[in-house]
Design a protein around this motif. Structure first.
Motif, PDB file in Angstrom:
ATOM      1  N   ASN A  89      34.722 -68.768  23.077  1.00 20.45           N
ATOM      2  CA  ASN A  89      36.097 -69.274  23.141  1.00 20.45           C
ATOM      3  C   ASN A  89      36.740 -69.011  21.783  1.00 20.45           C
ATOM      4  OD1 ASN A  89      35.553 -70.436  25.740  1.00 20.45           O
ATOM      5  ND2 ASN A  89      34.620 -72.190  24.709  1.00 20.45           N
ATOM      6  N   VAL A  90      37.904 -68.403  21.769  1.00 18.52           N
ATOM      7  CA  VAL A  90      38.564 -68.052  20.507  1.00 18.52           C
ATOM      8  C   VAL A  90      39.823 -68.895  20.344  1.00 18.52           C
ATOM      9  CG1 VAL A  90      39.543 -66.198  19.107  1.00 18.52           C
ATOM     10  CG2 VAL A  90      37.699 -65.692  20.744  1.00 18.52           C
ATOM     11  N   PHE A  91      39.859 -69.641  19.233  1.00 20.02           N
ATOM     12  CA  PHE A  91      40.999 -70.528  18.967  1.00 20.02           C
ATOM     13  C   PHE A  91      41.588 -70.226  17.605  1.00 20.02           C
ATOM     14  CE2 PHE A  91      38.126 -73.118  21.717  1.00 20.02           C
ATOM     15  CZ  PHE A  91      38.924 -73.123  22.845  1.00 20.02           C
ATOM     16  N   ASN A  92      42.904 -70.257  17.527  1.00 16.65           N
ATOM     17  CA  ASN A  92      43.624 -69.968  16.291  1.00 16.65           C
ATOM     18  C   ASN A  92      44.031 -71.267  15.613  1.00 16.65           C
ATOM     19  OD1 ASN A  92      45.133 -68.881  14.238  1.00 16.65           O
ATOM     20  ND2 ASN A  92      46.793 -68.127  15.540  1.00 16.65           N
ATOM     21  N   LEU A  99      46.639 -64.217  16.603  1.00 17.54           N
ATOM     22  CA  LEU A  99      45.313 -63.935  16.063  1.00 17.54           C
ATOM     23  C   LEU A  99      44.204 -64.187  17.089  1.00 17.54           C
ATOM     24  CD1 LEU A  99      45.315 -65.244  12.370  1.00 17.54           C
ATOM     25  CD2 LEU A  99      45.353 -62.891  13.203  1.00 17.54           C
ATOM     26  N   ALA A 100      44.379 -65.211  17.901  1.00 22.11           N
ATOM     27  CA  ALA A 100      43.339 -65.545  18.877  1.00 22.11           C
ATOM     28  C   ALA A 100      43.139 -64.418  19.880  1.00 22.11           C
ATOM     29  CB  ALA A 100      43.684 -66.853  19.594  1.00 22.11           C
ATOM     30  N   LYS A 101      44.235 -63.916  20.456  1.00 20.50           N
ATOM     31  CA  LYS A 101      44.129 -62.842  21.443  1.00 20.50           C
ATOM     32  C   LYS A 101      43.620 -61.555  20.818  1.00 20.50           C
ATOM     33  CE  LYS A 101      46.675 -60.459  25.103  1.00 20.50           C
ATOM     34  NZ  LYS A 101      46.003 -59.174  24.811  1.00 20.50           N
ATOM     35  N   GLN A 102      44.135 -61.250  19.632  1.00 23.44           N
ATOM     36  CA  GLN A 102      43.711 -60.031  18.949  1.00 23.44           C
ATOM     37  C   GLN A 102      42.208 -60.069  18.660  1.00 23.44           C
ATOM     38  OE1 GLN A 102      45.843 -59.356  15.276  1.00 23.44           O
ATOM     39  NE2 GLN A 102      44.384 -57.798  14.572  1.00 23.44           N
ATOM     40  N   THR A 103      41.732 -61.208  18.189  1.00 28.20           N
ATOM     41  CA  THR A 103      40.317 -61.348  17.862  1.00 28.20           C
ATOM     42  C   THR A 103      39.459 -61.334  19.126  1.00 28.20           C
ATOM     43  OG1 THR A 103      40.897 -62.648  15.897  1.00 28.20           O
ATOM     44  CG2 THR A 103      38.617 -62.790  16.685  1.00 28.20           C
ATOM     45  N   ALA A 104      39.955 -61.998  20.171  1.00 27.34           N
ATOM     46  CA  ALA A 104      39.215 -62.035  21.429  1.00 27.34           C
ATOM     47  C   ALA A 104      39.080 -60.626  22.028  1.00 27.34           C
ATOM     48  CB  ALA A 104      39.907 -62.960  22.414  1.00 27.34           C
ATOM     49  N   ASP A 105      40.133 -59.851  21.934  1.00 30.06           N
ATOM     50  CA  ASP A 105      40.095 -58.483  22.469  1.00 30.06           C
ATOM     51  C   ASP A 105      39.067 -57.634  21.725  1.00 30.06           C
ATOM     52  OD1 ASP A 105      42.043 -59.129  24.283  1.00 30.06           O
ATOM     53  OD2 ASP A 105      43.695 -58.223  23.149  1.00 30.06           O
ATOM     54  N   PHE A 112      30.978 -59.000  23.778  1.00 26.16           N
ATOM     55  CA  PHE A 112      30.913 -60.442  24.011  1.00 26.16           C
ATOM     56  C   PHE A 112      31.717 -60.824  25.247  1.00 26.16           C
ATOM     57  CE2 PHE A 112      29.766 -60.028  19.594  1.00 26.16           C
ATOM     58  CZ  PHE A 112      28.824 -61.035  19.383  1.00 26.16           C
ATOM     59  N   HIS A 113      31.280 -61.890  25.907  1.00 25.78           N
ATOM     60  CA  HIS A 113      32.021 -62.405  27.058  1.00 25.78           C
ATOM     61  C   HIS A 113      33.026 -63.429  26.551  1.00 25.78           C
ATOM     62  CE1 HIS A 113      32.750 -64.972  30.639  1.00 25.78           C
ATOM     63  NE2 HIS A 113      32.669 -63.811  31.275  1.00 25.78           N
ATOM     64  N   ILE A 114      34.286 -63.251  26.883  1.00 27.57           N
ATOM     65  CA  ILE A 114      35.343 -64.115  26.364  1.00 27.57           C
ATOM     66  C   ILE A 114      35.673 -65.227  27.355  1.00 27.57           C
ATOM     67  CG2 ILE A 114      37.693 -64.205  25.461  1.00 27.57           C
ATOM     68  CD1 ILE A 114      35.678 -62.624  23.757  1.00 27.57           C
ATOM     69  N   GLY A 115      35.779 -66.439  26.821  1.00 22.11           N
ATOM     70  CA  GLY A 115      36.148 -67.597  27.627  1.00 22.11           C
ATOM     71  C   GLY A 115      37.601 -67.968  27.397  1.00 22.11           C
ATOM     72  N   LEU A 179      37.844 -59.372  11.690  1.00 23.12           N
ATOM     73  CA  LEU A 179      36.412 -59.465  11.909  1.00 23.12           C
ATOM     74  C   LEU A 179      35.680 -58.488  10.988  1.00 23.12           C
ATOM     75  CD1 LEU A 179      36.257 -59.557  15.826  1.00 23.12           C
ATOM     76  CD2 LEU A 179      35.875 -61.479  14.268  1.00 23.12           C
ATOM     77  N   THR A 180      34.416 -58.722  10.786  1.00 24.24           N
ATOM     78  CA  THR A 180      33.602 -57.794  10.001  1.00 24.24           C
ATOM     79  C   THR A 180      33.676 -56.401  10.638  1.00 24.24           C
ATOM     80  OG1 THR A 180      32.073 -59.569   9.383  1.00 24.24           O
ATOM     81  CG2 THR A 180      31.255 -57.320   9.177  1.00 24.24           C
ATOM     82  N   ALA A 181      33.798 -55.388   9.820  1.00 22.39           N
ATOM     83  CA  ALA A 181      33.868 -54.015  10.340  1.00 22.39           C
ATOM     84  C   ALA A 181      32.696 -53.760  11.292  1.00 22.39           C
ATOM     85  CB  ALA A 181      33.850 -53.019   9.194  1.00 22.39           C
ATOM     86  N   LYS A 182      32.973 -53.096  12.390  1.00 20.43           N
ATOM     87  CA  LYS A 182      31.961 -52.918  13.423  1.00 20.43           C
ATOM     88  C   LYS A 182      30.667 -52.273  12.916  1.00 20.43           C
ATOM     89  CE  LYS A 182      31.362 -51.490  18.229  1.00 20.43           C
ATOM     90  NZ  LYS A 182      29.976 -51.005  18.003  1.00 20.43           N
TER      91      LYS A 182
END
Length: 206
Positions: A89-92, A99-105, A112-115, A179-182
């Motif tokens: 679950n990603v919360f801003n 930021l939440a949607k961008q990070t979740a994407d 990862f499975h997004i909730g 996020l940390t570079a892939k």
């Protein structure tokens, strides 16, 4: 035989060699000692394969000194979940929108499975000073959270004993940039999944 002493009858005393009781006693003592040593060795091997912590390491060292090769216990290994097995679950918690949607994407692209995705609750809104907070049930502290932590190296990991389920939260903090570079995250994930038991065997084993 003449004289005062005369042997009569047809039976004569038989001369038997003295029984070697001393030898039997020695053989008995040696047998008991051998059985004792064998039993002690068996107990040591059982402790090597079933013991934990310092005791297991000491027993492993003792076994190696005797030329016995000891394999690490598979029970000690921790199997970490794969990103696809983790619901995030990603919360801003910052004033910056999107930021939440961008990070979740981005997490979804990494497997990862997004909730849930949205703004953080009042408990965390604008109260996470670092790059992020990774929150999950107590069972996730050594499983899901470290795996997710490879994607945001500076994030704080926190377990909630009262929390149910297996999903974990990524609460974005005010110091978050990305996020940390892939490539770096992939290396961190590979290192995390590397068997720690191999290092322990190299140190304590034969």
């Amino acid at each position: 035989m003449g004289g005062q002493y005369r042997i009569t009858g047809d039976k004569y005393p038989r001369m038997r060699p003295p029984r070697r009781r001393g030898r039997l006693v020695v053989v008995g003592i040696v047998s008991v000692a051998v059985l004792g040593v064998a039993g002690w060795g068996t107990l040591q091997l059982v402790d090597v394969f079933t013991g934990t912590g310092d005791k297991a390491a000491a027993n492993t060292k003792a076994a190696c000194a005797q030329g016995i090769k000891v394999k690490p216990s598979a029970a000690a290994a921790v199997v970490l979940p794969k990103p696809a097995q983790i619901t995030v679950n990603v919360f801003n918690a910052t004033p910056r929108s999107g930021l939440a949607k961008q990070t979740a994407d981005e997490l979804a692209k990494r497997g990862f499975h997004i909730g849930e995705v949205g703004n953080a609750s009042k408990e965390f809104d604008k109260k996470v000073a670092g790059t992020g907070l990774l929150l999950g049930p107590a069972s996730s502290l050594k499983t899901s959270l470290p795996v997710l932590g490879t994607q945001l190296a500076a994030a704080e990991l926190r377990a909630d004993a009262a929390r149910k389920g297996t999903a974990v939260d990524l609460v974005i903090g005010t110091a978050f940039k990305q996020l940390t570079a892939k490539p770096d995250a992939d290396k961190a994930l590979a290192a995390l999944n590397a068997p720690e038991q191999a290092a322990a065997t190299k140190k304590n084993g034969c």
